[in-house]
Write an enzyme that holds these catalytic residues in place. Structure first.
Site, PDB file in Angstrom:
ATOM      1  N   GLY A  18      17.916 -14.273  32.980  1.00 16.41           N
ATOM      2  CA  GLY A  18      17.315 -15.506  33.491  1.00 16.41           C
ATOM      3  C   GLY A  18      18.366 -16.429  34.052  1.00 16.41           C
ATOM      4  N   MET A  19      18.127 -16.934  35.266  1.00 17.91           N
ATOM      5  CA  MET A  19      19.113 -17.829  35.878  1.00 17.91           C
ATOM      6  C   MET A  19      18.437 -19.081  36.409  1.00 17.91           C
ATOM      7  SD  MET A  19      22.279 -16.820  38.377  1.00 17.91           S
ATOM      8  CE  MET A  19      23.662 -17.969  38.577  1.00 17.91           C
ATOM      9  N   ASN A  21      17.813 -23.326  35.293  1.00 20.20           N
ATOM     10  CA  ASN A  21      18.768 -24.419  35.045  1.00 20.20           C
ATOM     11  C   ASN A  21      19.835 -24.048  34.019  1.00 20.20           C
ATOM     12  OD1 ASN A  21      17.709 -26.299  36.710  1.00 20.20           O
ATOM     13  ND2 ASN A  21      16.433 -27.294  35.145  1.00 20.20           N
ATOM     14  N   VAL A  41      37.564 -16.736  21.386  1.00 18.96           N
ATOM     15  CA  VAL A  41      36.922 -15.519  20.893  1.00 18.96           C
ATOM     16  C   VAL A  41      37.967 -14.555  20.323  1.00 18.96           C
ATOM     17  CG1 VAL A  41      35.744 -13.421  21.681  1.00 18.96           C
ATOM     18  CG2 VAL A  41      34.901 -15.677  22.386  1.00 18.96           C
ATOM     19  N   ARG A  53      14.409 -12.736  38.537  1.00 15.07           N
ATOM     20  CA  ARG A  53      13.156 -12.173  39.008  1.00 15.07           C
ATOM     21  C   ARG A  53      13.225 -11.899  40.511  1.00 15.07           C
ATOM     22  NH1 ARG A  53       8.161 -15.463  36.619  1.00 15.07           N
ATOM     23  NH2 ARG A  53       9.861 -16.109  35.274  1.00 15.07           N
ATOM     24  N   VAL A 138      16.250 -25.553  19.748  1.00 21.88           N
ATOM     25  CA  VAL A 138      15.773 -26.839  19.235  1.00 21.88           C
ATOM     26  C   VAL A 138      16.744 -27.946  19.627  1.00 21.88           C
ATOM     27  CG1 VAL A 138      15.084 -28.161  17.200  1.00 21.88           C
ATOM     28  CG2 VAL A 138      14.771 -25.675  17.233  1.00 21.88           C
ATOM     29  N   GLY A 140      18.188 -28.953  22.384  1.00 18.19           N
ATOM     30  CA  GLY A 140      19.227 -28.759  23.396  1.00 18.19           C
ATOM     31  C   GLY A 140      20.632 -28.736  22.846  1.00 18.19           C
ATOM     32  N   ASP A 207       5.338 -27.320  22.710  1.00 19.61           N
ATOM     33  CA  ASP A 207       6.797 -27.169  22.634  1.00 19.61           C
ATOM     34  C   ASP A 207       7.323 -27.790  21.338  1.00 19.61           C
ATOM     35  OD1 ASP A 207       9.529 -26.803  24.172  1.00 19.61           O
ATOM     36  OD2 ASP A 207       9.524 -28.870  23.448  1.00 19.61           O
ATOM     37  N   LYS A 211       9.172 -25.927  17.976  1.00 22.19           N
ATOM     38  CA  LYS A 211      10.430 -26.379  17.384  1.00 22.19           C
ATOM     39  C   LYS A 211      10.231 -26.767  15.916  1.00 22.19           C
ATOM     40  CE  LYS A 211      12.221 -27.716  21.901  1.00 22.19           C
ATOM     41  NZ  LYS A 211      12.160 -28.765  22.955  1.00 22.19           N
TER      42      LYS A 211
END
Lengths: 439, 439
Positions: A18-19, A21, A41, A53, A138, A140, A207, A211
């Site tokens: 998914g690309m 926002n 890391v 898509r 949850v 952001g 929504d 959450k």
């Protein structure tokens, strides 16, 4: 299974699904912060591909990284971590489960999916000894999932109450400030990009309920799904409600509330609920305006904690996603895993009927003697005690506002039904709950 | 190495060093919440012993768990986790190092020790592949260390600014509210148990500086020690300062600030500093009163986050300690480890002289023409631009208050020195910095 880096050290391969926002920001930051990510890391982090898509849309990423076949991307041997940002149940659910079963850790911001299927996905993660992280699902950018799961792991959480939906908070903040009505403010939110073309998931509280399910599951070590959450949206909140709220030194917020309550038999239950409520202006959540989010946690020993920040938006949500990605990648490099799902308490879900709440009820009444006595009688019959009454207007505009003390929600709603049947009550024009008070 | 539980499963043995406010609460909660802790850890948690200085004092713990030999307790084979709550450098440093070297994970709230020796202790933990956790060392119950280290692991932190000392915040809040002077308010704080008999570590900013060093180290992936932190306490803040602050719509708070700044050559540096500063009443930290703590984090992608709660006290601090203890215990049971110290960025420390600051300067001046011109001249000579001036009183009480725009701190302090030499300035009575503004 994993490709080797230039100097023989392992490279951590990442697939982004998914690309939109958030996905676009995740891809940008992985590119721009490659050096920092590598140091944090302990191995280079390489973007293996991005599933979208529509391949023909121009994107800020090298064309050969794009694919419209997410299943093939997830299946690649050189992918160690799958970052799922496509949203929705299908095909995200299947892609994530397959990824986990194949030993890949997963980072997701998909609250709708988690609110239904955390159990299934967490089990797959545990079986494969990989991570399933979802801080971004949850509030952001605000760290809430990790503090609840880890920092409060030695405490007993009593309550989590938050403003976790930016769209509705923007609308209610605007209504409070401008005096405009719901429909006009929703339209304004749409124009400004704060509401989607179909705002149902936000304004009807779906929504916020997803959450709440996620937060309640973690806080109470109990599997709570969206269906367990009592839900009411903001579409019936009126400009008058906000004016009336102010007269009681309150404002109106859409709250997601997760609470440990006692059943009639004294046993512990979990209440998870979403509704617009009056809260005192002095409450810390009252000052959370616009698209901001905040979560208040009350725990036995920690007391009251508050977490505040940007609850949505590409870059803030990407920050939370990347924090999870770094932790998952570190675990791949250094061994170990983040916390598993914890459901040992398995508390029963409380019905909203049994949860003690307070009501604010505004009604048009006949302008004649004895109305208040009649109204008060209906409350007293059901053992609901009245905290405050306000009579306003006269003649056609005569209005009565009642605020009750705490009582089981069923008793409160039965009072409202009874009021609607009273001859002297022309119309119950508004009913909201009152939260954030001690009594 | 570790004793087995009744059914052959492993038991996690815990040693607690120190039984003051926090230690007593940790011991209480381990006892009361044994079932929950067992479920969350995945194995029983058993208290092996508590080291105290004075064995004869009555304590709320079985006498046979008490010992005055912490070294022997730490050395026991059935101790997996050492919880260090004795404070101070010695013998805590040696006890923790030995524990880590012997494969025991350590949880500590000892900020003074960490601000000097995190490097040494973290290295010992990394070598032995065990955990060193210290959430409780900064801001008590408020999760700050873990969010900074983990949730923001994929972001770039620009600034951490907090109120992290409850004693000084209580004193400054009281002074703002009552108008009383510093000495009287400190005495009151002592009576109420908010200040220790020797309040030096709190009021002179040593405690806040230790916490700044810890926060800066994590936020900027750079080893920062207490000696790197510019420090100024609150003992010279006057009742007049708080009155004057209010006139500028500000209040005074002791801030711990960790900031990514640019050196003269454009290279990145870390500024860590503690001082009482004016902040606008509209700033989120301005509303943090009494013994509460709050930390504001600004990161490139997350934006501004705020964490708020109880920064001290037995139960709140114990909550943070136990969260760490559960995570360390889980790692013992399930394998894996928490994040290691991250110092890869190794940024140089910025001198306070080079850090851009704003000043508030209050001075007694001669009541005659030309004073303002003289004063303004000293600022302009050093390229410090003035944001606001206020002239008050007359004759003997003539007073001039200047608030500057941002400029290197050296230039600001040189202005103050020059003002002190001016004939028309009788006395520079107060100098405070101004924080929390955008310009």
């Amino acid at each position: 299974m994993t490709a080797s880096g230039a100097n023989g050290s392992r490279t951590i391969g990442v697939a982004v699904l998914g690309m939109g926002n958030v996905g676009a920001e995740v891809v940008r930051i992985i590119g721009e912060n490659a050096d920092d990510l590598k140091s944090r890391v302990g191995a280079p982090v390489a973007l293996r591909g991005v599933a979208v898509r529509d391949l023909s849309r121009p994107r800020k990423v090298s064309q050969d990284l794009l694919t419209d076949d997410p299943a093939a991307l997830v299946a690649r041997d050189d992918v160690d971590i799958v970052v799922e940002l496509m949203g929705g149940i299908d095909p995200a659910r299947e892609l994530i489960r397959t990824a986990l079963q194949n030993g890949k850790s997963v980072v997701t911001a998909n609250k709708a999916l988690l609110a239904e299927y955390t159990g299934e996905l967490a089990t797959a993660a545990a079986d494969a000894k990989v991570d399933l992280y979802f801080e971004a699902a949850v509030a952001g950018a605000i760290p809430v999932v990790r503090p609840l799961m880890q920092s409060l792991a030695g405490d007993t959480v009593d309550r989590v109450a938050g403003i976790v939906n930016g769209t509705t908070n923007f609308i209610l903040s605007e209504m409070a400030q401008t005096g405009a009505d719901y429909a006009a403010t929703l339209a304004e939110a749409g124009r400004l990009g704060y509401a989607e073309a179909d705002p149902t998931a936000d304004v009807e509280g779906y929504d916020a309920a997803a959450k709440a399910a996620i937060l309640a599951s973690i806080a109470f070590h109990t599997r709570v799904t969206a269906a367990d959450v009592y839900r009411q949206g903001i579409s019936s909140v009126t400009a008058d409600d906000l004016v009336a709220a102010k007269k009681f030194d309150c404002t109106v917020k859409l709250l997601s509330i997760c609470e440990r309550v006692r059943g009639a038999d004294g046993s512990e239950r979990v209440s998870a609920r979403v509704y617009p409520a009056l809260i005192p202006l002095s409450h810390p959540l009252a000052a959370v305006n616009g698209a901001f989010n905040a979560v208040v946690v009350e725990a036995e020993n920690a007391g009251r904690l508050m977490f505040y920040g940007q609850g949505a938006g590409g870059a803030p949500t990407a920050s939370a996603v990347l924090g999870d990605m770094v932790m998952a990648a570190r675990n791949k490099v250094h061994g170990g895993r983040g916390p598993l799902e914890s459901t040992y308490a398995s508390l029963p879900i409380a019905s909203i009927d049994d949860v003690p709440t307070r009501y604010y009820i505004s009604m048009k009444v006949a302008d004649k003697a004895g109305v208040l006595a009649q109204v008060a009688g209906e409350f007293s019959k059901r053992s609901v005690s009245i905290a405050a009454v306000r009579q306003e207007g006269a003649g056609e505009d005569a209005r009565l506002i009642v605020v009750t003390h705490r009582a089981p929600d069923r008793a409160q709603s039965e009072c409202v039904a009874a009021l609607e049947d009273l001859e002297s009550v022309i119309k119950v024009s508004s009913v909201l709950r009152l939260e954030g008070t001690d009594d």
